[in-house]
Design a protein around this motif. Structure first.
Motif, PDB file in Angstrom:
ATOM      1  N   HIS A  30       4.261  14.777  -1.064  1.00 10.72           N
ATOM      2  CA  HIS A  30       4.630  13.504  -1.665  1.00 10.72           C
ATOM      3  C   HIS A  30       3.865  13.185  -2.949  1.00 10.72           C
ATOM      4  O   HIS A  30       4.159  12.223  -3.625  1.00 10.72           O
ATOM      5  CB  HIS A  30       4.420  12.361  -0.667  1.00 10.72           C
ATOM      6  N   PHE A  31       2.863  13.979  -3.260  1.00  9.70           N
ATOM      7  CA  PHE A  31       2.012  13.688  -4.426  1.00  9.70           C
ATOM      8  C   PHE A  31       2.533  14.368  -5.662  1.00  9.70           C
ATOM      9  O   PHE A  31       2.866  15.437  -5.760  1.00  9.70           O
ATOM     10  CB  PHE A  31       0.567  14.066  -4.187  1.00  9.70           C
ATOM     11  N   CYS A  46       2.309   1.629  -7.415  1.00  7.92           N
ATOM     12  CA  CYS A  46       1.867   1.799  -6.028  1.00  7.92           C
ATOM     13  C   CYS A  46       3.051   2.217  -5.160  1.00  7.92           C
ATOM     14  O   CYS A  46       4.041   1.505  -5.072  1.00  7.92           O
ATOM     15  CB  CYS A  46       1.284   0.478  -5.525  1.00  7.92           C
ATOM     16  N   ARG A  47       2.946   3.368  -4.550  1.00  9.36           N
ATOM     17  CA  ARG A  47       4.007   3.846  -3.661  1.00  9.36           C
ATOM     18  C   ARG A  47       3.489   3.885  -2.228  1.00  9.36           C
ATOM     19  O   ARG A  47       2.357   4.256  -1.980  1.00  9.36           O
ATOM     20  CB  ARG A  47       4.462   5.243  -4.057  1.00  9.36           C
ATOM     21  N   VAL A  48       4.347   3.506  -1.314  1.00  8.96           N
ATOM     22  CA  VAL A  48       4.010   3.531   0.108  1.00  8.96           C
ATOM     23  C   VAL A  48       5.075   4.337   0.825  1.00  8.96           C
ATOM     24  O   VAL A  48       6.268   4.162   0.579  1.00  8.96           O
ATOM     25  CB  VAL A  48       3.961   2.098   0.701  1.00  8.96           C
ATOM     26  N   PHE A  49       4.661   5.234   1.684  1.00  7.29           N
ATOM     27  CA  PHE A  49       5.622   5.955   2.500  1.00  7.29           C
ATOM     28  C   PHE A  49       4.994   6.292   3.833  1.00  7.29           C
ATOM     29  O   PHE A  49       3.782   6.374   3.970  1.00  7.29           O
ATOM     30  CB  PHE A  49       6.148   7.218   1.794  1.00  7.29           C
ATOM     31  N   VAL A 101      -5.623   7.906  -4.232  1.00  3.87           N
ATOM     32  CA  VAL A 101      -4.835   8.045  -3.006  1.00  3.87           C
ATOM     33  C   VAL A 101      -5.556   7.288  -1.908  1.00  3.87           C
ATOM     34  O   VAL A 101      -6.760   7.464  -1.702  1.00  3.87           O
ATOM     35  CB  VAL A 101      -4.687   9.526  -2.597  1.00  3.87           C
ATOM     36  N   VAL A 102      -4.821   6.429  -1.214  1.00  2.00           N
ATOM     37  CA  VAL A 102      -5.356   5.711  -0.063  1.00  2.00           C
ATOM     38  C   VAL A 102      -4.501   6.120   1.126  1.00  2.00           C
ATOM     39  O   VAL A 102      -3.287   5.943   1.113  1.00  2.00           O
ATOM     40  CB  VAL A 102      -5.290   4.182  -0.268  1.00  2.00           C
ATOM     41  N   LEU A 103      -5.127   6.665   2.125  1.00  2.74           N
ATOM     42  CA  LEU A 103      -4.411   7.182   3.277  1.00  2.74           C
ATOM     43  C   LEU A 103      -4.812   6.385   4.509  1.00  2.74           C
ATOM     44  O   LEU A 103      -5.995   6.283   4.827  1.00  2.74           O
ATOM     45  CB  LEU A 103      -4.744   8.663   3.469  1.00  2.74           C
ATOM     46  N   PHE A 104      -3.831   5.788   5.172  1.00  4.16           N
ATOM     47  CA  PHE A 104      -4.066   5.058   6.409  1.00  4.16           C
ATOM     48  C   PHE A 104      -3.536   5.903   7.553  1.00  4.16           C
ATOM     49  O   PHE A 104      -2.373   6.295   7.545  1.00  4.16           O
ATOM     50  CB  PHE A 104      -3.323   3.718   6.410  1.00  4.16           C
ATOM     51  N   ALA A 119      -2.829  -4.223   6.588  1.00  3.84           N
ATOM     52  CA  ALA A 119      -3.773  -3.774   5.565  1.00  3.84           C
ATOM     53  C   ALA A 119      -3.027  -3.323   4.312  1.00  3.84           C
ATOM     54  O   ALA A 119      -3.425  -3.648   3.193  1.00  3.84           O
ATOM     55  CB  ALA A 119      -4.642  -2.642   6.105  1.00  3.84           C
ATOM     56  N   ILE A 120      -1.945  -2.596   4.499  1.00  8.20           N
ATOM     57  CA  ILE A 120      -1.147  -2.128   3.366  1.00  8.20           C
ATOM     58  C   ILE A 120      -0.529  -3.315   2.634  1.00  8.20           C
ATOM     59  O   ILE A 120      -0.528  -3.370   1.402  1.00  8.20           O
ATOM     60  CB  ILE A 120      -0.082  -1.125   3.830  1.00  8.20           C
TER      61      ILE A 120
END
Length: 87
Positions: free
Chosen positions: A86-87, A62-65, A35-38, A49-50
């Protein structure tokens, strides 16, 4: 902090993207999850960056929300707790 020159930026970015691809392969091989959290204010550079991260990663893996403004209940929670659904 001094701004990187374009050539230095692309050189550093390329090295980091290679590491990210290696991590991605390791995750896929081992069935792990990352998990990468910005977190940051508007115009903080999160989108760039994303985009740089997603450029060389399998989009199926890879999911982005993005989260909306927190409601009253969410405002009292720790910030990362809002992502757990969301996980």
């Amino acid at each position: 902090m001094a701004k990187l020159k374009k050539k230095e930026y692309h050189h550093a970015l390329e090295a980091m993207q290679r590491e990210l691809v290696a991590l991605s392969r390791w995750v896929e091989t081992n069935g792990a999850r990352v998990v990468v959290l910005f977190e940051g204010r508007d115009s903080a550079g999160k989108g760039g960056a994303i985009a740089a991260i997603r450029e060389h990663v399998n989009p199926r893996r890879c999911r982005v929300f993005a989260l909306n403004k927190p409601d009253e209940r969410e405002a009292g929670e720790w910030y990362f707790q809002r992502y757990l659904r969301h996980f």
